[in-house]
Design a protein around this motif. Structure first.
Motif, PDB file in Angstrom:
ATOM      1  N   MET A  36       0.830  -1.206   0.000  1.00 49.08           N
ATOM      2  CA  MET A  36       0.000   0.000   0.000  1.00 49.08           C
ATOM      3  C   MET A  36       0.868   1.262   0.000  1.00 49.08           C
ATOM      4  N   ILE A  37       1.929   1.263   0.824  1.00 45.77           N
ATOM      5  CA  ILE A  37       2.849   2.403   0.846  1.00 45.77           C
ATOM      6  C   ILE A  37       3.453   2.630  -0.539  1.00 45.77           C
ATOM      7  N   LEU A  48       0.903   4.093  -2.965  1.00 42.16           N
ATOM      8  CA  LEU A  48       0.684   5.515  -2.701  1.00 42.16           C
ATOM      9  C   LEU A  48       1.856   6.347  -3.221  1.00 42.16           C
ATOM     10  N   ARG A  49       3.057   5.842  -3.042  1.00 41.79           N
ATOM     11  CA  ARG A  49       4.222   6.547  -3.566  1.00 41.79           C
ATOM     12  C   ARG A  49       4.203   6.570  -5.092  1.00 41.79           C
ATOM     13  N   ALA A  71       1.520   6.588  -6.957  1.00 42.22           N
ATOM     14  CA  ALA A  71       0.505   7.571  -7.343  1.00 42.22           C
ATOM     15  C   ALA A  71       1.065   8.988  -7.240  1.00 42.22           C
ATOM     16  N   ALA A  72       1.860   9.233  -6.193  1.00 37.68           N
ATOM     17  CA  ALA A  72       2.461  10.558  -6.029  1.00 37.68           C
ATOM     18  C   ALA A  72       3.454  10.851  -7.149  1.00 37.68           C
TER      19      ALA A  72
END
Length: 329
Positions: free
Chosen positions: A27-28, A31-32, A34-35
């Motif tokens: 998940m981390i 999210l990274r 996506a950033a």
């Protein structure tokens, strides 16, 4: 403190915890990712240079070995020529590093320590920053960790010394294709051998060192041959970058470098890493990890005193320190 094979957990509980930690790390990383895809930030100067290299695949370039360009070229082949594709591999390569450290730490200290090592690595400030830009340190650390994994296999009895050192040599040699800092691994391996010889607690003998050196040269040979053919341009650039000829001999540079290490790992984590290294010095099954980290820091502190040293130049010390810290915790 956990010791090698000192305890075991319920297999079902271990499996549940593994899925939870693995899911959190995934998940981390998502999210990274996506950033990275949505950021409006343009490529930095170094990133743009690596991108330019990726357009003309080769076995070497003026300032760096070729692996970073190969990775970007592969990302463009998969995702097209998008700016975010240049950076996207970084966060996933850091995830792979965390998984490798998880496995190596589990072999030495058990599953609980392995999960801790993965969490420590994925949450380091340097890992967070390194997930949002593409740099040569990122694949270097993955391959360096793979080399440590092979030695963990020897220390835990899962690999023979000859096989483990052959695999370690291949991993560290491949790391030379990412960044020449991988050469520090040979210093660490030699110190492990010499200390083991003096204390009669050897992990491997001189024949295994020879196997590792041969495998190292074999894996690094594409760039070694390229440098021979191009007047050692990358090697000469490395010497210019070290800037030893213009010595300043200032303690200010040392304190600046040490302060940078607190930024790399975080002040609490770095303090605990030092405590863990001191604690593990008496354990011959894990003491070798100190020889894979302390010389890097010592060399860079010397460099920072003589001239200057960027904080990231000592990054290869941190995979071993992460394993030590997880085992201590």
């Amino acid at each position: 403190m956990a010791s090698v094979f000192a305890y075991s957990h319920n297999p079902a509980s271990d499996q549940t915890h593994n899925w939870l930690i693995g899911g959190a790390m995934l998940m981390i990383t998502l999210l990274r990712s996506a950033a990275v895809i949505t950021t409006p930030l343009e490529l930095g100067v170094d990133e743009a240079q690596y991108w330019l290299w990726s357009q003309t695949p080769d076995f070497g370039y003026f300032t760096k070995p070729p692996l970073i360009a190969w990775i970007i070229g592969l990302a463009h082949w998969l995702f097209g020529h998008q700016m975010w594709a240049v950076r996207l591999p970084a966060c996933w390569i850091h995830l792979i590093t965390a998984l490798i450290l998880w496995r190596g730490t589990s072999w030495l200290f058990g599953q609980q320590a392995g999960r801790l090592a993965a969490l420590i690595w994925i949450s380091l400030p340097a890992t967070g920053l390194g997930s949002f830009l593409i740099s040569t340190d990122t694949p270097l650390l993955t391959l360096w960790s793979a080399g440590l994994l092979a030695i963990c296999g020897i220390a835990s009895g899962r690999l023979s010394s000859s096989l483990g050192m052959g695999l370690a040599g291949l991993a560290f040699g491949a790391a030379m294709l990412a960044k020449f800092a991988a050469i520090y691994a040979l210093v660490g391996l030699m110190l492990i051998y010499l200390h083991g010889h003096m204390t009669r607690q050897k992990l491997f003998d001189w024949r295994d060192i020879s196997v590792a050196l041969l495998a190292f040269c074999l894996a690094a040979s594409p760039n070694i041959i390229w440098n021979f053919a191009n007047e050692f341009s990358t090697v000469r650039h490395l010497g210019d970058n070290a800037n030893i000829s213009q010595q300043s001999a200032s303690m200010a540079g040392v304190w600046q470098f040490i302060g940078g290490q607190f930024a790399v790992a975080g002040p609490v984590v770095l303090l605990f890493m030092v405590i863990a290294a001191i604690t593990h010095w008496r354990d011959h099954k894990s003491r070798w990890l100190i020889w894979m980290s302390a010389p890097v820091l010592a060399l860079m502190i010397t460099q920072s005193y003589l001239s200057e040293a960027n904080a990231n130049w000592a990054m290869t010390a941190f995979p071993a320190l992460t394993i030590l810290l997880a085992g201590w915790l």
